[in-house]
Design a protein around this motif. Sequence first.
Motif, PDB file in Angstrom:
ATOM      1  N   LEU A  80     -37.906 -28.468  -5.547  1.00 48.48           N
ATOM      2  CA  LEU A  80     -37.528 -29.862  -5.309  1.00 48.48           C
ATOM      3  C   LEU A  80     -38.650 -30.614  -4.610  1.00 48.48           C
ATOM      4  N   ASP A  81     -39.288 -29.987  -3.651  1.00 48.14           N
ATOM      5  CA  ASP A  81     -40.358 -30.650  -2.911  1.00 48.14           C
ATOM      6  C   ASP A  81     -41.565 -30.900  -3.811  1.00 48.14           C
ATOM      7  N   ALA A  82     -41.875 -29.967  -4.681  1.00 44.49           N
ATOM      8  CA  ALA A  82     -42.986 -30.166  -5.614  1.00 44.49           C
ATOM      9  C   ALA A  82     -42.697 -31.312  -6.574  1.00 44.49           C
ATOM     10  N   TRP A  83     -41.469 -31.402  -7.007  1.00 43.11           N
ATOM     11  CA  TRP A  83     -41.048 -32.522  -7.888  1.00 43.11           C
ATOM     12  C   TRP A  83     -41.182 -33.841  -7.147  1.00 43.11           C
ATOM     13  N   ARG A  84     -40.723 -33.873  -5.900  1.00 38.64           N
ATOM     14  CA  ARG A  84     -40.835 -35.091  -5.098  1.00 38.64           C
ATOM     15  C   ARG A  84     -42.299 -35.507  -4.934  1.00 38.64           C
TER      16      ARG A  84
ATOM     17  N   ALA B  74     -36.307 -28.406 -11.155  1.00 39.31           N
ATOM     18  CA  ALA B  74     -35.945 -29.308 -10.062  1.00 39.31           C
ATOM     19  C   ALA B  74     -35.004 -30.407 -10.540  1.00 39.31           C
ATOM     20  N   VAL B  75     -35.265 -30.927 -11.726  1.00 41.87           N
ATOM     21  CA  VAL B  75     -34.388 -31.962 -12.275  1.00 41.87           C
ATOM     22  C   VAL B  75     -32.986 -31.404 -12.493  1.00 41.87           C
ATOM     23  N   ARG B  76     -32.909 -30.193 -13.039  1.00 43.34           N
ATOM     24  CA  ARG B  76     -31.601 -29.572 -13.259  1.00 43.34           C
ATOM     25  C   ARG B  76     -30.889 -29.335 -11.937  1.00 43.34           C
ATOM     26  N   ILE B  77     -31.613 -28.862 -10.937  1.00 39.52           N
ATOM     27  CA  ILE B  77     -30.996 -28.615  -9.630  1.00 39.52           C
ATOM     28  C   ILE B  77     -30.456 -29.908  -9.041  1.00 39.52           C
ATOM     29  N   MET B  78     -31.239 -30.982  -9.124  1.00 36.65           N
ATOM     30  CA  MET B  78     -30.766 -32.259  -8.576  1.00 36.65           C
ATOM     31  C   MET B  78     -29.527 -32.751  -9.319  1.00 36.65           C
ATOM     32  N   ASP B  79     -29.520 -32.630 -10.639  1.00 30.26           N
ATOM     33  CA  ASP B  79     -28.359 -33.078 -11.416  1.00 30.26           C
ATOM     34  C   ASP B  79     -27.112 -32.285 -11.050  1.00 30.26           C
ATOM     35  N   ALA B  80     -27.263 -30.992 -10.792  1.00 29.55           N
ATOM     36  CA  ALA B  80     -26.120 -30.160 -10.411  1.00 29.55           C
ATOM     37  C   ALA B  80     -25.740 -30.358  -8.951  1.00 29.55           C
ATOM     38  N   TRP B  81     -26.742 -30.615  -8.115  1.00 26.42           N
ATOM     39  CA  TRP B  81     -26.529 -30.702  -6.675  1.00 26.42           C
ATOM     40  C   TRP B  81     -25.887 -32.014  -6.251  1.00 26.42           C
TER      41      TRP B  81
ATOM     42  N   THR C 144     -43.486 -32.810 -20.650  1.00 25.50           N
ATOM     43  CA  THR C 144     -44.796 -32.225 -20.365  1.00 25.50           C
ATOM     44  C   THR C 144     -45.871 -32.891 -21.215  1.00 25.50           C
ATOM     45  N   SER C 145     -45.515 -33.256 -22.432  1.00 23.80           N
ATOM     46  CA  SER C 145     -46.362 -34.048 -23.320  1.00 23.80           C
ATOM     47  C   SER C 145     -45.436 -34.735 -24.305  1.00 23.80           C
ATOM     48  N   GLN C 146     -45.879 -35.848 -24.864  1.00 21.90           N
ATOM     49  CA  GLN C 146     -45.004 -36.603 -25.743  1.00 21.90           C
ATOM     50  C   GLN C 146     -44.575 -35.734 -26.925  1.00 21.90           C
ATOM     51  N   GLY C 147     -43.270 -35.646 -27.122  1.00 25.25           N
ATOM     52  CA  GLY C 147     -42.724 -34.864 -28.215  1.00 25.25           C
ATOM     53  C   GLY C 147     -42.398 -33.430 -27.873  1.00 25.25           C
ATOM     54  N   SER C 148     -42.716 -32.987 -26.630  1.00 25.92           N
ATOM     55  CA  SER C 148     -42.428 -31.594 -26.266  1.00 25.92           C
ATOM     56  C   SER C 148     -40.950 -31.360 -26.043  1.00 25.92           C
ATOM     57  N   HIS C 149     -40.219 -32.400 -25.673  1.00 26.47           N
ATOM     58  CA  HIS C 149     -38.782 -32.309 -25.375  1.00 26.47           C
ATOM     59  C   HIS C 149     -38.501 -31.318 -24.247  1.00 26.47           C
ATOM     60  N   THR C 150     -39.476 -31.122 -23.383  1.00 29.12           N
ATOM     61  CA  THR C 150     -39.326 -30.273 -22.207  1.00 29.12           C
ATOM     62  C   THR C 150     -39.865 -31.025 -21.005  1.00 29.12           C
ATOM     63  N   TYR C 151     -39.093 -31.099 -19.953  1.00 29.52           N
ATOM     64  CA  TYR C 151     -39.499 -31.850 -18.773  1.00 29.52           C
ATOM     65  C   TYR C 151     -40.499 -31.065 -17.920  1.00 29.52           C
ATOM     66  N   THR C 152     -41.441 -31.799 -17.325  1.00 27.79           N
ATOM     67  CA  THR C 152     -42.153 -31.232 -16.192  1.00 27.79           C
ATOM     68  C   THR C 152     -41.143 -31.091 -15.050  1.00 27.79           C
ATOM     69  N   HIS C 153     -41.302 -30.083 -14.234  1.00 28.38           N
ATOM     70  CA  HIS C 153     -40.377 -29.848 -13.118  1.00 28.38           C
ATOM     71  C   HIS C 153     -38.916 -29.803 -13.619  1.00 28.38           C
TER      72      HIS C 153
END
Length: 956
Positions: free
Chosen positions: A773-777, A798-805, A786-795
């Motif tokens: 989470l801190d690295a994402w912040r 952390a995004v999943r943890i925040m959405d669940a948290w 991660t790159s256009q069209g990758s359909h995978t998020y950087t971090h």
Amino acid sequence: MRRRTGRLTSATTRTATRTPRTARTLPSTALAAAAVFALGAALLSPPSPAAAADPVPLPVADHCASQCDDLLPPGENGNATLAEIIGNIVFGTHPAHSSDQLGRYDALIAGRNTLTDSTLTTFFNDASFGVPANQVESVTTPRPDVTITRDKQTGVPHIKGTTRYGTEFGAGYAAGQDRLWMMDLFRHIGRGELTSFAGGALANQGLEQQFWPSAPYTEADLQAQVDRIRTTEGARGELAMADAQAYVDGINSYRQKAKDGRYFPGEYVLTGKIDSITNVGEIQPFKITDLISIASVVGGQFGGGGGGEVQAALSLLASQQKYGVAEGTAIWESFRQRDDPEAVLTVHDGESFPYAQKPAQPRGTALPDRGSVQAEPLVYDRTGSAVTRAKALVKAPKQLRPAQGIFDDGVVPPGALDPKRGMSNALLVSGAHTASGNPVAVFGPQTGYFAPQLMMLQELQGPGISARGVAFAGVGMYVQMGRGQDYAWSATSAAQDITDTYAIELCNADGSPATKASTSYLYRSVCTPMEKMERVNSWKPSVADSTAAGSYRLQVWRTKYGLVTHRATLGGKPVAYTSLRTTYRHEADSIIGFQMLNDPAHTTDAASFREAAHRIGYAFNWFYADSRTAAFYNSGPNPVRAAGVDAALPVRAEPAYEWQDYDPAFNTAAYTPPAQHPQSAGQDYYISWNNRQAKDYNTAAFGFGAVHRGDLLDGRVKKLVAAGGVTRASLTRAMADAALTDLRGEQVLPELLKVIRTAAVTDPQLNTAVQQLDAWRAAGSERRETSQGSHTYTHAAAVRIMDAWWPRLVEAQFKPGLGDELYGAFTDSLPIDESPAASHGPTGAHGGSAFQYGWWGYVDKDLRQVLGDPVQAPSPRTYCGGGTPGGCRDTLLTTLKAAVAVPASQVYPGDDNCGAGDQWCSDAIIHRALGGITHPTISWQNRPTYQQVVEFPTHR
């Protein structure tokens, strides 16, 4: 006539990613059944107009010098023949110019970091006036006094008339070319007749149930708005209605030619309106009252403000029940945040504009008896598939029901009559802080993602008209947001309180004791019958909609104090609560202000802009930029309330508490003068993302506190201004950065981590989560690939943890202290979350707009109180962990551990468009189909759907 080739579009227009067919309004299975006869007897295409130089070189000044850009995804063309619809479904192809702005819109995410002024047109259209000779795609002359020239890149209509009538006729003709089917849909939506017109699909039922209850007009009501403008607005009113008639004439001219030439939208065949073989059938002619019906939808959706007082009263009662009247009221006020000093403001120079403030001695407040409130039913007498839908939705958990406020469980949807409409943003910097010395603006309305788009681009040049920009389809006599010869303007929804709730005492005409079901009420001591407004709709299966036959009746009760939304008792007496807004029966009045903004003789500077903006009745924040001044004005008919009336709560329907000079015959009253509306010219910078406008100016909703999505813009623009030398590109980057940022991560996560790190985190799993989470912040708290069209998020973790948290931590932080009832009442007034992955809120799933409504401000302020950090206007109580740092830390760690354990498949459970666990897709934007054409899914981005980037170097 419409430029079509009679064949499927070339491979260059095909999409790399097809929208899942389950998202389509017109089901592919039904279309496949039609394909055999449809492809064999495909509708003829209109003759392609010859490409030629613009034949009407009017003497129009353009002071933008190629420094005005705009964009409106997915594309200008919103009509498709039956063959083109089938081509879209079977082969993934698109009609020309129906999807060619979408890729550039999506590409800004990846291109923002290297953006320069010279590369802006990689991601935006050149919004200069006219069409260069080498860029002319087609020229149409529907009348000798007007031409419609379309450019090769976008197909936008550039309408030039030698007469006023011809100019407006051309605007209507071009609207028919680009949005005929959608205009037809919306005139039926406004009348509550969509299902009878287009079938009983769930989306159709939801649309008419969402919009019609806020403006249940009769034909006489619609005509009365026309007559009022024509007779009471002087020369401008007469001109406006003449323009409207010419616009309607242009629509009808195209409508008839398209019908006769068999190149009308294919949805008319698919819904059974026209036989594709014999051409038997009709597209009903348009009337001026259709424009009023469409305007009522637009005004109700985007230009309202206020309401929600019944729910506010329920949360106040629950707070008083738990804590006693004095402390309970104080706690309620801390959640209501009427004038939080920590709230981000558009006018930030300290100037005060008092409005709708809490009175020292409230009078006339009408709090219901506890437990007596019942929402007013909307849907009656269901048959067939309408019954099936109702049963399914009643069984479904509220948070899983369809988005857009559609609940169809027999009652008016929460907020349907007083909707929260959080949309649009604006960033403007005055010339003292720009590289050029001229103001720079990046702004636009965030009206949602639809196929086709609700708005259409156009340029209008004719006697008394000179503008380019967008208008809502069907009310495009004038450009509503765009640019003139040496100025540009835009708007954001304002949400100031122009809607009040009245408690009317019920009675029976025969003198018998009243009950909550009574349909008469006391109006100035006289027992007066309510007026029943109703629509009876029925539908049968069609090629476009395989929904089984069904029917229902929509019903709303109308009174002299507005529309009935709830029933209750007050001191033991039965009452009805009504919603009364100042713009009711006046949605079309705003035409005068738009006319003035399009008139180069009127709008010449910031002062004349404010005069025009004030004539627009919708609750909007208006922004203006020319080569000299950036300016702001808040519009809307703000009622002058009786002394002592608390606008945040219901009030008794008695003469002493009515709006001053209230006349129910015309729904008019005394309104606050222009000088009392928030306004400014020449401030160092302006931002707006539906935040509070100015000091002491109160909005109608909860949630305008210490953290607001406006902070995402304010912090970035403030840094640019401090550094100086702001350019169009740097301001666009600031907007784009905010568009990808998770508000919780940027504004609240630092406090969360600060509480957690008051001691070492010894659990390895939790320590890993905290580090993620801190690295994402530290990286900016963005939700990006991660790159256009990758359909995978950087971090991604952390995004999943925040959405669940987030939902877990909010509940654990506040519910123990508030108790179940009060916590539930507050969450009914303000949802705890509106992240991109939360399938609720004003725009629903896949809607783009996010972080307008949530408990981020409550969480942030409470955590600072726990830590002992400075807090302005602190809450009377501290909630997290009983108010102690250790207890709060335990609460956060416990909920964080629970969130880490939730698998992605549960955080992102999937829907008709996305598989379970697909994080990118759960966020992604999917255009909501209003016809047969759909578009590719694009990455989430929280930005306007129409956007301008402007900088004028010179002035007239």
